[in-house]
Scaffold this motif. Structure first.
Motif, PDB file in Angstrom:
ATOM      1  N   PHE A 143       0.833  -1.199   0.000  1.00  0.00           N
ATOM      2  CA  PHE A 143       0.000   0.000   0.000  1.00  0.00           C
ATOM      3  C   PHE A 143       0.869   1.252   0.000  1.00  0.00           C
ATOM      4  CE2 PHE A 143      -2.659   3.312   1.805  1.00  0.00           C
ATOM      5  CZ  PHE A 143      -3.890   3.102   1.196  1.00  0.00           C
ATOM      6  N   PHE A 144       1.929   1.239   0.813  1.00  0.00           N
ATOM      7  CA  PHE A 144       2.853   2.368   0.863  1.00  0.00           C
ATOM      8  C   PHE A 144       3.558   2.559  -0.485  1.00  0.00           C
ATOM      9  CE2 PHE A 144       7.258   3.797   1.491  1.00  0.00           C
ATOM     10  CZ  PHE A 144       7.023   5.071   2.003  1.00  0.00           C
ATOM     11  N   ALA A 145       4.051   1.457  -1.050  1.00  0.00           N
ATOM     12  CA  ALA A 145       4.731   1.534  -2.345  1.00  0.00           C
ATOM     13  C   ALA A 145       3.785   2.028  -3.432  1.00  0.00           C
ATOM     14  CB  ALA A 145       5.305   0.174  -2.717  1.00  0.00           C
ATOM     15  N   GLY A 146       2.544   1.559  -3.398  1.00  0.00           N
ATOM     16  CA  GLY A 146       1.558   2.027  -4.363  1.00  0.00           C
ATOM     17  C   GLY A 146       1.292   3.514  -4.223  1.00  0.00           C
ATOM     18  N   GLY A 147       1.278   3.996  -2.970  1.00  0.00           N
ATOM     19  CA  GLY A 147       1.084   5.420  -2.753  1.00  0.00           C
ATOM     20  C   GLY A 147       2.218   6.251  -3.331  1.00  0.00           C
ATOM     21  N   VAL A 148       3.455   5.773  -3.131  1.00  0.00           N
ATOM     22  CA  VAL A 148       4.615   6.488  -3.674  1.00  0.00           C
ATOM     23  C   VAL A 148       4.570   6.492  -5.195  1.00  0.00           C
ATOM     24  CG1 VAL A 148       7.128   6.486  -3.861  1.00  0.00           C
ATOM     25  CG2 VAL A 148       6.048   5.994  -1.660  1.00  0.00           C
ATOM     26  N   VAL A 149       4.351   5.309  -5.787  1.00  0.00           N
ATOM     27  CA  VAL A 149       4.302   5.208  -7.250  1.00  0.00           C
ATOM     28  C   VAL A 149       3.139   6.025  -7.806  1.00  0.00           C
ATOM     29  CG1 VAL A 149       3.942   3.610  -9.178  1.00  0.00           C
ATOM     30  CG2 VAL A 149       5.449   2.968  -7.289  1.00  0.00           C
ATOM     31  N   GLY A 150       1.995   5.959  -7.129  1.00  0.00           N
ATOM     32  CA  GLY A 150       0.837   6.711  -7.596  1.00  0.00           C
ATOM     33  C   GLY A 150       1.057   8.209  -7.533  1.00  0.00           C
ATOM     34  N   ALA A 151       1.659   8.685  -6.435  1.00  0.00           N
ATOM     35  CA  ALA A 151       1.923  10.120  -6.312  1.00  0.00           C
ATOM     36  C   ALA A 151       2.869  10.599  -7.408  1.00  0.00           C
ATOM     37  CB  ALA A 151       2.497  10.420  -4.931  1.00  0.00           C
ATOM     38  N   LEU A 152       3.930   9.820  -7.647  1.00  0.00           N
ATOM     39  CA  LEU A 152       4.880  10.195  -8.700  1.00  0.00           C
ATOM     40  C   LEU A 152       4.237  10.102 -10.086  1.00  0.00           C
ATOM     41  CD1 LEU A 152       8.108   8.418  -7.380  1.00  0.00           C
ATOM     42  CD2 LEU A 152       7.605  10.874  -7.356  1.00  0.00           C
ATOM     43  N   GLY A 153       3.451   9.039 -10.291  1.00  0.00           N
ATOM     44  CA  GLY A 153       2.820   8.853 -11.592  1.00  0.00           C
ATOM     45  C   GLY A 153       1.831   9.950 -11.917  1.00  0.00           C
ATOM     46  N   PHE A 154       0.954  10.282 -10.959  1.00  0.00           N
ATOM     47  CA  PHE A 154      -0.035  11.334 -11.210  1.00  0.00           C
ATOM     48  C   PHE A 154       0.635  12.703 -11.288  1.00  0.00           C
ATOM     49  CE2 PHE A 154      -3.050   8.109  -9.707  1.00  0.00           C
ATOM     50  CZ  PHE A 154      -4.074   8.293 -10.622  1.00  0.00           C
ATOM     51  N   LYS A 155       1.774  12.881 -10.588  1.00  0.00           N
ATOM     52  CA  LYS A 155       2.475  14.158 -10.638  1.00  0.00           C
ATOM     53  C   LYS A 155       3.096  14.404 -12.012  1.00  0.00           C
ATOM     54  CE  LYS A 155       6.306  16.698  -8.515  1.00  0.00           C
ATOM     55  NZ  LYS A 155       7.374  16.662  -7.474  1.00  0.00           N
ATOM     56  N   HIS A 156       3.702  13.365 -12.587  1.00  0.00           N
ATOM     57  CA  HIS A 156       4.429  13.538 -13.843  1.00  0.00           C
ATOM     58  C   HIS A 156       3.570  13.227 -15.077  1.00  0.00           C
ATOM     59  CE1 HIS A 156       8.273  14.245 -11.866  1.00  0.00           C
ATOM     60  NE2 HIS A 156       8.036  13.214 -11.082  1.00  0.00           N
ATOM     61  N   LEU A 157       2.616  12.308 -14.955  1.00  0.00           N
ATOM     62  CA  LEU A 157       1.804  11.915 -16.101  1.00  0.00           C
ATOM     63  C   LEU A 157       0.382  12.449 -16.044  1.00  0.00           C
ATOM     64  CD1 LEU A 157       2.904   8.172 -16.445  1.00  0.00           C
ATOM     65  CD2 LEU A 157       3.805  10.168 -17.662  1.00  0.00           C
ATOM     66  N   GLY A 158       0.010  13.031 -14.910  1.00  0.00           N
ATOM     67  CA  GLY A 158      -1.355  13.513 -14.765  1.00  0.00           C
ATOM     68  C   GLY A 158      -2.335  12.357 -14.635  1.00  0.00           C
ATOM     69  N   PHE A 159      -3.579  12.601 -15.008  1.00  0.00           N
ATOM     70  CA  PHE A 159      -4.609  11.574 -14.863  1.00  0.00           C
ATOM     71  C   PHE A 159      -4.507  10.487 -15.927  1.00  0.00           C
ATOM     72  CE2 PHE A 159      -6.296  15.108 -12.460  1.00  0.00           C
ATOM     73  CZ  PHE A 159      -6.736  14.460 -11.308  1.00  0.00           C
ATOM     74  N   GLY A 160      -3.576  10.630 -16.844  1.00  0.00           N
ATOM     75  CA  GLY A 160      -3.291   9.544 -17.767  1.00  0.00           C
ATOM     76  C   GLY A 160      -2.688   8.335 -17.072  1.00  0.00           C
TER      77      GLY A 160
END
Length: 269
Positions: free
Chosen positions: A207-224
């Motif tokens: 869950f923690f790793a998903g949060g980190v990856v999700g935060a980075l992903g949405f930050k750099h790629l947006g809602f894509g």
């Protein structure tokens, strides 16, 4: 055949020695952490945190902020509605003697996740218009998400409720550190379930790793970034659903062959 045995048994009950259930638990926790991070970036609220929603609703009522309290109540109802919908799909599949009820639920959730990506993209243009449906959809998705693993494991595992997971980790750590001073038939020794501890720890870390990856992903790629998350969720659900399709196809071919054989026998007579 052993691989399919795990899949078919998952519909009604699960145990910690079920490899498929453990893999599904940490995979869903990873996705939940990523969705939760994306939801926070979109609406500035963690939609899986139902305890916080209920506490905020109580505080809002006490402070006389009726509009905020009602909005939090809608969030709670959407989460419950998602849990109800996912459970309904699993129960329907069970009544139809299908093994992929949870797979269908995951594939539907993947489609809703793509819809969240579209609504999130619309937030940048019309924030006031798209915020309420985006929040409601996220709560519904998180309700579905948590229900799948909870239902399949018989309440043993959660994919979004990390409060319960952390509590279970603390319980097992207490058992590990407990010193059994007295030994005898009348006093049962305290033994930790190390398998549970490993599973719970893996889910928390996922869950923690998903949060980190999700935060980075949405930050750099947006809602894509919802696209790879939805694809992963779809592939997880496709496996049991495809098993049902193959099983029904095999059953239909057997019935067709039996009908042809019976028709041929009637012609000969």
């Amino acid at each position: 055949m052993a691989r399919y045995f795990h899949i078919t048994r998952l519909l009604d009950r699960g145990r910690f020695n079920d490899r498929v259930l453990r893999q599904l638990g940490w995979s869903m926790a990873f996705i939940a952490g990523a969705i939760n991070a994306g939801g926070f970036l979109a609406v500035h609220r963690y939609t899986s945190h139902v305890s916080g929603v209920v506490s905020g609703m109580a505080d809002a009522w006490a402070m006389g902020e009726v509009r905020l309290a009602l909005s939090l109540l809608v969030m709670l109802c959407c989460f419950i509605g998602g849990a109800m919908h996912s459970t309904w799909l699993i129960l329907w599949a069970r009544r139809q003697r299908l093994r992929g009820g949870y797979g269908v639920s995951m594939m539907e959730e993947a489609a809703l996740l793509l819809l969240f990506g579209l609504l999130g993209a619309g937030l940048s243009l019309h924030k006031g218009l798209f915020t309420p449906p985006t929040v409601m959809l996220l709560c519904f998705i998180m309700g579905m998400h948590n229900t799948i693993v909870t239902k399949l494991s018989g309440g043993l595992l959660r994919s979004t409720h990390m409060t319960g997971i952390a509590t279970d980790i603390g319980i097992e750590l207490a058992k590990m550190s407990y010193y059994n001073r007295q030994q005898g038939p009348r006093v049962q020794a305290v033994r930790a379930n190390r398998s549970k501890f490993r599973v719970y720890s893996l889910i928390l870390l996922s869950f923690f790793a998903g949060g980190v990856v999700g935060a980075l992903g949405f930050k750099h790629l947006g809602f894509g970034f919802t696209l790879p998350l939805a694809l992963l969720l779809f592939l997880l659900g496709l496996r049991p659903a495809w098993y049902d399709v193959k099983l029904r196809w095999r059953w239909w071919r057997i019935r067709l062959a039996a009908a042809k054989a019976q028709s041929g026998a009637l012609r000969r007579t």
